[in-house]
Design a protein around this motif. Structure first.
Motif, PDB file in Angstrom:
ATOM      1  N   THR A  29      -8.345   6.326  -7.469  1.00 54.24           N
ATOM      2  CA  THR A  29      -8.119   5.091  -8.212  1.00 54.24           C
ATOM      3  C   THR A  29      -9.441   4.377  -8.476  1.00 54.24           C
ATOM      4  OG1 THR A  29      -7.674   3.928  -6.132  1.00 54.24           O
ATOM      5  CG2 THR A  29      -5.780   4.757  -7.360  1.00 54.24           C
ATOM      6  N   ARG A  74      -8.306  -3.045  -1.925  1.00 54.19           N
ATOM      7  CA  ARG A  74      -9.303  -2.140  -1.355  1.00 54.19           C
ATOM      8  C   ARG A  74      -9.611  -2.461   0.109  1.00 54.19           C
ATOM      9  NH1 ARG A  74     -13.039   1.010  -3.937  1.00 54.19           N
ATOM     10  NH2 ARG A  74     -11.343   1.237  -5.421  1.00 54.19           N
ATOM     11  N   THR A 125      -6.671  -1.655   2.284  1.00 51.82           N
ATOM     12  CA  THR A 125      -6.556  -0.199   2.404  1.00 51.82           C
ATOM     13  C   THR A 125      -7.516   0.331   3.456  1.00 51.82           C
ATOM     14  OG1 THR A 125      -5.880   0.030   0.100  1.00 51.82           O
ATOM     15  CG2 THR A 125      -6.794   1.980   1.165  1.00 51.82           C
ATOM     16  N   ARG A 126      -8.758  -0.137   3.401  1.00 49.69           N
ATOM     17  CA  ARG A 126      -9.750   0.347   4.364  1.00 49.69           C
ATOM     18  C   ARG A 126      -9.381  -0.052   5.782  1.00 49.69           C
ATOM     19  NH1 ARG A 126     -15.143  -1.145   0.745  1.00 49.69           N
ATOM     20  NH2 ARG A 126     -14.950   0.622  -0.692  1.00 49.69           N
ATOM     21  N   LEU A 152       0.794  -1.221   0.000  1.00 50.18           N
ATOM     22  CA  LEU A 152       0.000   0.000   0.000  1.00 50.18           C
ATOM     23  C   LEU A 152       0.832   1.280   0.000  1.00 50.18           C
ATOM     24  CD1 LEU A 152      -2.556  -1.134   2.715  1.00 50.18           C
ATOM     25  CD2 LEU A 152      -2.995  -0.970   0.276  1.00 50.18           C
ATOM     26  N   ASP A 193      -7.566   6.343  -2.658  1.00 50.76           N
ATOM     27  CA  ASP A 193      -8.491   5.256  -2.939  1.00 50.76           C
ATOM     28  C   ASP A 193      -9.664   5.745  -3.777  1.00 50.76           C
ATOM     29  OD1 ASP A 193      -9.018   2.485  -2.519  1.00 50.76           O
ATOM     30  OD2 ASP A 193     -10.648   3.032  -1.165  1.00 50.76           O
TER      31      ASP A 193
END
Length: 258
Positions: free
Chosen positions: A129, A237, A240-241, A25, A126
């Motif tokens: 993208t 995703r 990332t969250r 990340l 995020d």
């Protein structure tokens, strides 16, 4: 305070998670710094110095990994990486100097702010993208002047907190328009310079705990390889969250703990 076995285990886990975040990340190198700040008993220089020496090896390994997968063979990515690295030569010593000017409470509050800003930058990245706002991988890349500015700001912050650089440079480069994998690759190359220059400065101050650096750094290296695999194999995703939630929870805790 000398860390007990439980705290050493937490620091090793922080290294592993941080390594995964670095190559998967970008904003992962802050996790070892947070762990050292909360559980090592070291002062600001000790935290930053011990953290930054681990990023020499992780930066080299991450750079080699992204060279192998091709991103660093792209001319635009190489130009960006060179601009970031050049700026790091000037910015990192300034960050180390700033570290000597802050006390433990000030360091904790500044670290909390940096963590919160990073979480917000990751959210912006995020969103961009996800909407397809980032150019295709064959784009011309980030203008050199903009890359130098990003590199200088990032390296000052990295020198202050003992970071490798991808924590901030990856989301900033993506916001500037660089593709995700290219941003990760350029940031790895920059991190080698940041970590090398910062390590020389902190070693000169006697601010590195080599035992704790090994406790954090060895799992961090393993995490770098895992994160590189994740970046190429899986949609990031959810990871990332999870990272954003973790950083937003940690930011006020760090400020309170300071």
């Amino acid at each position: 305070m000398t860390p007990d076995a439980a705290h050493l285990a937490v620091l090793a886990c922080a290294g592993l998670v941080g390594g995964i975040g670095i190559t998967a990340l970008g904003p992962g190198g802050v996790i070892p710094t947070i762990g050292l700040f909360l559980f090592s008993g070291l002062g600001p220089s000790g935290v930053a110095g011990t953290a930054i020496v681990t990023h020499v090896a992780t930066g080299l390994l991450g750079t080699a990994a992204y060279a192998r997968s091709g991103q660093l063979r792209d001319p635009a990515t190489r130009r960006c990486a060179a601009a970031l690295a050049g700026a790091a030569v000037a910015g990192t010593p300034l960050g180390v100097l700033l570290n000597t000017r802050v006390g433990g409470r000030g360091f904790g509050i500044l670290l909390a702010v940096a963590v919160a800003v990073t979480a917000l930058l990751v959210l912006v990245r995020d969103a961009r993208t996800g909407k397809g706002a980032v150019p295709a991988p064959d784009a011309a890349g980030v203008p050199v002047g903009r890359a130098v500015l990003v590199g200088f700001v990032v390296s000052v912050t990295a020198g202050l907190f003992g970071l490798g650089g991808p924590m901030l440079s990856v989301p900033l480069l993506i916001v500037c328009g660089l593709p995700v994998l290219s941003a990760l690759a350029a940031a790895q190359a920059q991190s080698v310079v940041v970590a090398a220059v910062g390590s020389i400065a902190y070693v000169g101050q006697g601010a590195v705990d080599w035992g704790l650096a090994a406790v954090v750094g060895v799992p961090e290296l393993a995490g770098v390889l895992v994160g590189w695999r994740i970046a190429h194999a899986l949609p990031a995703r959810r990871l990332t969250r999870a990272l954003v939630v973790c950083l937003l929870v940690l930011a006020p805790y760090l400020a309170w703990h300071a």
